[in-house]
Design a protein around this motif. Structure first.
Motif, PDB file in Angstrom:
ATOM      1  N   PHE A   1       0.832  -1.272   0.058  1.00  0.00           N
ATOM      2  CA  PHE A   1       0.131   0.063  -0.013  1.00  0.00           C
ATOM      3  C   PHE A   1       0.391   1.626   0.090  1.00  0.00           C
ATOM      4  O   PHE A   1       0.473   2.272  -0.557  1.00  0.00           O
ATOM      5  CB  PHE A   1      -0.920  -0.445   1.304  1.00  0.00           C
ATOM      6  N   TRP A   2       2.013   1.123   0.747  1.00  0.00           N
ATOM      7  CA  TRP A   2       3.256   2.562   0.915  1.00  0.00           C
ATOM      8  C   TRP A   2       3.647   2.904  -0.339  1.00  0.00           C
ATOM      9  O   TRP A   2       4.085   3.932   0.063  1.00  0.00           O
ATOM     10  CB  TRP A   2       3.894   2.794   2.419  1.00  0.00           C
ATOM     11  N   ARG A   3       3.485   2.097  -1.286  1.00  0.00           N
ATOM     12  CA  ARG A   3       4.305   1.690  -2.379  1.00  0.00           C
ATOM     13  C   ARG A   3       3.935   2.338  -2.986  1.00  0.00           C
ATOM     14  O   ARG A   3       4.191   2.557  -4.672  1.00  0.00           O
ATOM     15  CB  ARG A   3       5.127   0.787  -2.717  1.00  0.00           C
ATOM     16  N   ARG A   4       2.690   2.528  -3.026  1.00  0.00           N
ATOM     17  CA  ARG A   4       1.546   2.712  -4.317  1.00  0.00           C
ATOM     18  C   ARG A   4       0.307   3.759  -3.942  1.00  0.00           C
ATOM     19  O   ARG A   4       0.185   4.457  -4.460  1.00  0.00           O
ATOM     20  CB  ARG A   4       0.660   1.733  -4.118  1.00  0.00           C
ATOM     21  N   TRP A   5       1.221   4.791  -2.567  1.00  0.00           N
ATOM     22  CA  TRP A   5      -0.298   5.669  -1.905  1.00  0.00           C
ATOM     23  C   TRP A   5       0.823   6.486  -2.218  1.00  0.00           C
ATOM     24  O   TRP A   5       1.983   6.401  -1.165  1.00  0.00           O
ATOM     25  CB  TRP A   5      -0.487   5.293  -0.663  1.00  0.00           C
ATOM     26  N   HIS A   6       0.876   7.824  -2.327  1.00  0.00           N
ATOM     27  CA  HIS A   6       1.614   9.149  -1.794  1.00  0.00           C
ATOM     28  C   HIS A   6       3.041   8.760  -2.621  1.00  0.00           C
ATOM     29  O   HIS A   6       3.841   8.743  -1.541  1.00  0.00           O
ATOM     30  CB  HIS A   6       1.146  10.052  -0.672  1.00  0.00           C
ATOM     31  N   ILE A   7       3.420   7.923  -3.781  1.00  0.00           N
ATOM     32  CA  ILE A   7       4.629   7.162  -4.490  1.00  0.00           C
ATOM     33  C   ILE A   7       5.539   8.625  -3.906  1.00  0.00           C
ATOM     34  O   ILE A   7       6.362   8.274  -2.937  1.00  0.00           O
ATOM     35  CB  ILE A   7       4.729   7.214  -5.105  1.00  0.00           C
ATOM     36  N   SER A   8       5.401   9.632  -4.057  1.00  0.00           N
ATOM     37  CA  SER A   8       6.646  10.986  -4.435  1.00  0.00           C
ATOM     38  C   SER A   8       6.804  10.849  -2.590  1.00  0.00           C
ATOM     39  O   SER A   8       8.300  11.633  -2.055  1.00  0.00           O
ATOM     40  CB  SER A   8       6.012  11.446  -4.237  1.00  0.00           C
ATOM     41  N   LEU A   9       5.705  11.353  -2.073  1.00  0.00           N
ATOM     42  CA  LEU A   9       6.262  11.216  -0.462  1.00  0.00           C
ATOM     43  C   LEU A   9       7.037   9.836   0.092  1.00  0.00           C
ATOM     44  O   LEU A   9       8.063  10.383   1.586  1.00  0.00           O
ATOM     45  CB  LEU A   9       4.622  12.210   0.577  1.00  0.00           C
TER      46      LEU A   9
ATOM     47  N   ILE B   1      12.723  -1.612  12.467  1.00  0.00           N
ATOM     48  CA  ILE B   1      12.138  -0.831  13.677  1.00  0.00           C
ATOM     49  C   ILE B   1      12.077   0.750  14.390  1.00  0.00           C
ATOM     50  O   ILE B   1      10.604   0.847  13.691  1.00  0.00           O
ATOM     51  CB  ILE B   1      11.889  -2.427  14.572  1.00  0.00           C
ATOM     52  N   ARG B   2      13.071   0.390  14.133  1.00  0.00           N
ATOM     53  CA  ARG B   2      13.057   2.255  14.902  1.00  0.00           C
ATOM     54  C   ARG B   2      13.317   2.794  13.647  1.00  0.00           C
ATOM     55  O   ARG B   2      12.103   4.134  13.465  1.00  0.00           O
ATOM     56  CB  ARG B   2      14.836   2.086  15.480  1.00  0.00           C
ATOM     57  N   ASN B   3      13.630   2.818  12.553  1.00  0.00           N
ATOM     58  CA  ASN B   3      13.813   3.831  11.298  1.00  0.00           C
ATOM     59  C   ASN B   3      12.177   3.783  11.218  1.00  0.00           C
ATOM     60  O   ASN B   3      12.224   4.642  10.213  1.00  0.00           O
ATOM     61  CB  ASN B   3      14.656   3.695  10.766  1.00  0.00           C
ATOM     62  N   THR B   4      11.373   2.192  10.757  1.00  0.00           N
ATOM     63  CA  THR B   4      10.475   2.039   9.987  1.00  0.00           C
ATOM     64  C   THR B   4       8.954   3.266  10.956  1.00  0.00           C
ATOM     65  O   THR B   4       8.685   4.227  10.789  1.00  0.00           O
ATOM     66  CB  THR B   4       9.648   0.540  10.722  1.00  0.00           C
ATOM     67  N   PHE B   5       9.422   3.167  12.392  1.00  0.00           N
ATOM     68  CA  PHE B   5       8.201   4.132  13.124  1.00  0.00           C
ATOM     69  C   PHE B   5       9.075   5.607  13.090  1.00  0.00           C
ATOM     70  O   PHE B   5       7.828   6.667  12.872  1.00  0.00           O
ATOM     71  CB  PHE B   5       8.816   3.713  14.582  1.00  0.00           C
ATOM     72  N   ILE B   6      10.059   5.603  13.143  1.00  0.00           N
ATOM     73  CA  ILE B   6      10.119   7.442  12.912  1.00  0.00           C
ATOM     74  C   ILE B   6      10.029   7.580  11.439  1.00  0.00           C
ATOM     75  O   ILE B   6       9.103   8.938  11.148  1.00  0.00           O
ATOM     76  CB  ILE B   6      12.428   7.636  12.985  1.00  0.00           C
ATOM     77  N   ILE B   7       9.699   7.046  10.578  1.00  0.00           N
ATOM     78  CA  ILE B   7       9.781   7.646   9.150  1.00  0.00           C
ATOM     79  C   ILE B   7       8.048   7.922   9.169  1.00  0.00           C
ATOM     80  O   ILE B   7       7.434   8.998   8.633  1.00  0.00           O
ATOM     81  CB  ILE B   7      10.071   7.091   7.866  1.00  0.00           C
ATOM     82  N   PHE B   8       7.421   6.774   9.528  1.00  0.00           N
ATOM     83  CA  PHE B   8       5.675   7.068  10.064  1.00  0.00           C
ATOM     84  C   PHE B   8       4.897   8.249  10.454  1.00  0.00           C
ATOM     85  O   PHE B   8       4.066   8.484  10.298  1.00  0.00           O
ATOM     86  CB  PHE B   8       5.208   5.222  10.226  1.00  0.00           C
ATOM     87  N   LEU B   9       5.842   8.245  11.814  1.00  0.00           N
ATOM     88  CA  LEU B   9       5.639   9.303  12.288  1.00  0.00           C
ATOM     89  C   LEU B   9       5.183  10.787  11.920  1.00  0.00           C
ATOM     90  O   LEU B   9       4.742  11.333  12.248  1.00  0.00           O
ATOM     91  CB  LEU B   9       6.337   9.229  14.178  1.00  0.00           C
ATOM     92  N   VAL B  10       7.069  10.604  11.377  1.00  0.00           N
ATOM     93  CA  VAL B  10       7.192  12.001  10.742  1.00  0.00           C
ATOM     94  C   VAL B  10       6.159  12.736   9.541  1.00  0.00           C
ATOM     95  O   VAL B  10       6.247  13.535   9.807  1.00  0.00           O
ATOM     96  CB  VAL B  10       8.374  12.381  10.545  1.00  0.00           C
ATOM     97  N   SER B  11       5.565  11.288   8.701  1.00  0.00           N
ATOM     98  CA  SER B  11       5.023  11.124   7.824  1.00  0.00           C
ATOM     99  C   SER B  11       3.192  11.583   8.496  1.00  0.00           C
ATOM    100  O   SER B  11       2.984  12.417   7.635  1.00  0.00           O
ATOM    101  CB  SER B  11       4.966  10.209   6.978  1.00  0.00           C
TER     102      SER B  11
END
Length: 484
Positions: free
Chosen positions: A281-289, A312-322
Motif C-alpha cells: 500500500f505504501w509503495r502505491r499511495w502518495h509515492i513521491s512522499l 523497526i526504529r527507523n520504520t516507526f520514525i518515518i511513519f510518525l514523521v509522515s
C-alpha cells in the motif's frame, strides 16, 4: 485557483495557447511564461505569500551553488544547515507553532502550572509542505553530490513552483524534472491527448467520487454519536474513497496538465486499494512522499543495514514523521503510528518485498487468497483513516467505540438524510471496476476504449463529462491536501 474551478478552465487554455503558439520558438520565454503563470496561479489563493515562495526558492538556489563551489566540509555543512533550518523554521512557525504551544500548555497544566501561552493567528500558506520538500531534496542531492546545481535561476524557480504540482504535489526531484526544463520541448499530439484524458479522469474522481462521498462522510463524522455502528462503518468507507478520489484525482489532473506542456511528472498513485499488504500500500499511495522519506530520512538513519532493531526504529520514525507532516494534530501522528504497527509483521518476517508486481497481473480476476489479502489490507487502511479524518483523538476513539456497539449489524440507511447516499455507493462500484480494469496502466482509463469505434469511445468520454456536470457543486470545493 482550484483545478475544479471556472477560473482554471479559463486559465489553462490561455497559458496553453501562449505557450505553444506565441513563445514556442524560445525555451527561455516558454519557461518565463510558465513561471509567471505559476506565480499568478499561486497568487489567486493569497498573493501575500508569494514572498515566502520566492524567498524559499532563492535560499535553496543560492545554498545549492554555495555548497557546490566549496570542498570545505564545514562550509558545506553550514550552508546545508542554513537552508534546512530556515525552510523548516518557516514550516514550523506557520504549520506547527500553535500545535506545540498548545501541547506544551496542556502538559504544564497537568502538573498544576497554568501557563498563558500565546497562539499565533496565522494562515497556513497553501502548498508550503510541498514546495519546501522540493527545495530540500534539491539541496540534499547537491550536498550528497548526486547532482550539480543549475545556474539558471528561472529554470530552478520553475522547478519549485510549476503550477500543476505547486500546491499538492507530487513532490518532484531535481534529477527528474529539471532536465526536462533545460531542454527544448515540442508539441506532441498523442501526449497532449493522453494528458486531457488523465485530466478528465482526475476531475471525475474529485467531483463525482470524492465530493460525492464527502457529503455523507462529513455528515456521519460530524454527527457520529447519532448513528449506528454499521452507519459509522459506512462513513469510514466513504471517507476512504473520498480521500483517494480527492488526492489521486488532484495528482491525475496535475500529471495530465503537465503533459499538455510537454512534461512528465512522477507518478504519485498506483491503485493503492488493490494492495495485498500494508507495505505494498505504501509503495502505491502518495509515492513521491514515501520515496522522499525513504531517501532523505530512512536511509540516512541507517535504513535496514543495522539489524532488526534499527529497521523497526527507523520504520516507526518515518511513519510518525509522515503523520506529523500531514498536519499539526495528534490524530495524524497516531495515524502514522498505526501504519507503522500494521507494517511491522512484514518488516520482522522480511516479507515487505513479497508483493512487488501488480496483483493478478495478466489475469481478469484475482485468486481467493489475493482477494482476502486485498480485503484485509483495505480494512486496516479504513481503520487508520478514522484517525486521519477525526477532529481529535477523543473523537476518533468515540467513533471507533461507536462502531463496536450492539447495533453494528443494523442497516445503515435508517436515517432519512443518508438514504440518498445509495446513489454514490452505486457509483463507487463501477468506479472500482474501471480502476481494476486499468490497474496495469498509468491511470484507469489510459487504455480503455482504444479498440472501440470512435462513436462508442466518445460516448464513454461524454458520459463521464455528464456525470461530472451532474455532481459539480455550485461552490468550489477545495482538495483535502491543500491543508497540508
Amino acid at each position: 485557483m482550484l483545478f475544479n474551478s471556472l477560473n482554471f478552465l479559463i486559465f489553462l487554455p490561455v497559458v496553453f495557447i501562449l505557450y505553444w503558439f506565441v513563445v514556442n520558438r524560445s525555451l527561455k520565454y516558454q519557461n518565463i511564461l510558465l513561471l509567471a503563470a505559476s506565480y499568478f496561479f499561486y497568487s489567486c489563493w493569497d498573493w501575500r505569500f508569494l514572498f515566502l515562495l520566492a524567498f524559499s526558492t532563492f535560499l535553496d538556489f543560492y545554498s545549492g551553488l554555495a555548497i557546490h563551489r566549496t570542498d570545505n566540509k564545514r562550509l558545506r555543512k553550514i550552508w546545508l544547515i542554513l537552508s534546512v533550518g530556515i525552510n523548516l523554521g518557516f514550516l514550523g512557525i506557520f504549520k506547527y507553532y500553535n500545535f506545540f504551544s498548545h501541547s506544551f500548555g496542556e502538559a504544564l497544566s497537568q502538573i498544576g502550572i497554568n501557563a498563558n501561552i500565546t497562539s499565533l493567528d496565522i494562515i497556513l500558506p497553501v502548498g508550503i509542505s510541498f514546495y519546501t520538500f522540493h527545495g530540500l531534496s534539491y539541496v540534499f542531492d547537491i550536498y550528497n553530490k548526486r547532482i550539480t546545481p543549475t545556474t539558471n535561476f528561472i529554470e530552478y524557480s520553475l522547478f519549485v513552483s510549476f503550477f500543476p504540482l505547486l500546491v499538492a504535489g507530487p513532490i518532484e526531484r531535481a534529477t527528474h524534472l529539471l532536465p526536462q526544463m533545460e531542454k527544448p520541448r515540442t508539441f506532441r499530439y498523442a501526449q497532449a491527448v493522453d494528458g486531457l484524458r488523465q485530466i478528465l479522469w482526475g476531475i471525475f474522481k474529485k467531483v463525482v467520487i470524492a465530493d460525492g462521498c464527502a457529503e455523507y462522510a462529513n455528515l456521519i463524522f460530524n454527527n457520529s454519536s447519532d448513528y449506528s455502528g454499521s452507519t459509522l462503518i459506512l462513513g469510514a468507507i466513504l471517507f476512504t474513497f473520498q480521500i483517494y478520489g480527492d488526492f489521486s484525482g488532484y495528482s491525475d489532473i496535475a500529471l495530465g496538465t503537465a503533459r499538455l506542456f510537454g512534461f512528465e511528472l512522477l507518478k504519485n498513485f498506483n491503485f493503492p486499494y488493490f494492495s495485498r499488504d500494508i507495505a505494498e500500500f505504501w509503495r502505491r499511495w502518495h509515492i513521491s512522499l514515501s520515496t522522499w522519506f525513504k531517501d532523505y530520512l530512512y536511509i540516512p538513519l541507517g535504513g535496514s543495514k543495522g539489524g532488526m532493531a534499527m529497521r523497526i526504529r527507523n520504520t516507526f520514525i518515518i511513519f510518525l514523521v509522515s503523520g506529523f507532516w500531514h498536519g499539526a494534530n495528534w490524530t495524524f501522528i497516531i495515524w502514522g503510528g498505526l501504519n507503522a504497527l500494521f507494517i511491522m509483521p512484514s518488516i520482522i518476517f522480511k516479507t515487505n518485498r513479497n508483493n512487488i508486481d501488480i496483483v493478478a497481473q495478466g489475469r481478469t480476476f484475482p485468486t481467493l487468497y489475493e482477494l482476502w489479502q486485498i480485503a484485509t489490507t483495505f480494512a486496516l487502511t479504513v481503520f487508520a483513516w478514522i484517525f486521519f479524518r477525526a477532529s481529535s483523538v477523543g473523537h476518533a476513539w468515540s467513533y471507533i467505540t461507536g462502531i463496536f456497539s450492539k447495533d453494528i449489524f443494523k442497516i445503515p440507511f435508517y436515517h432519512p438524510e443518508l438514504r440518498a447516499s445509495i446513489t454514490i455507493i452505486m457509483l463507487i462500484i463501477p468506479f472500482v471496476l474501471v480502476e481494476w480494469m486499468g490497474r496495469e496502466t498509468n491511470y484507469a482509463i489510459e487504455k480503455i476504449g482504444f479498440n472501440w469505434k470512435r462513436p462508442l469511445r466518445w460516448s464513454f468520454y461524454i458520459f463521464i463529462v455528464f456525470l461530472i456536470g451532474m455532481y459539480m457543486h455550485t461552490e468550489e470545493t477545495e482538495f483535502i491536501y491543500f491543508q497540508f
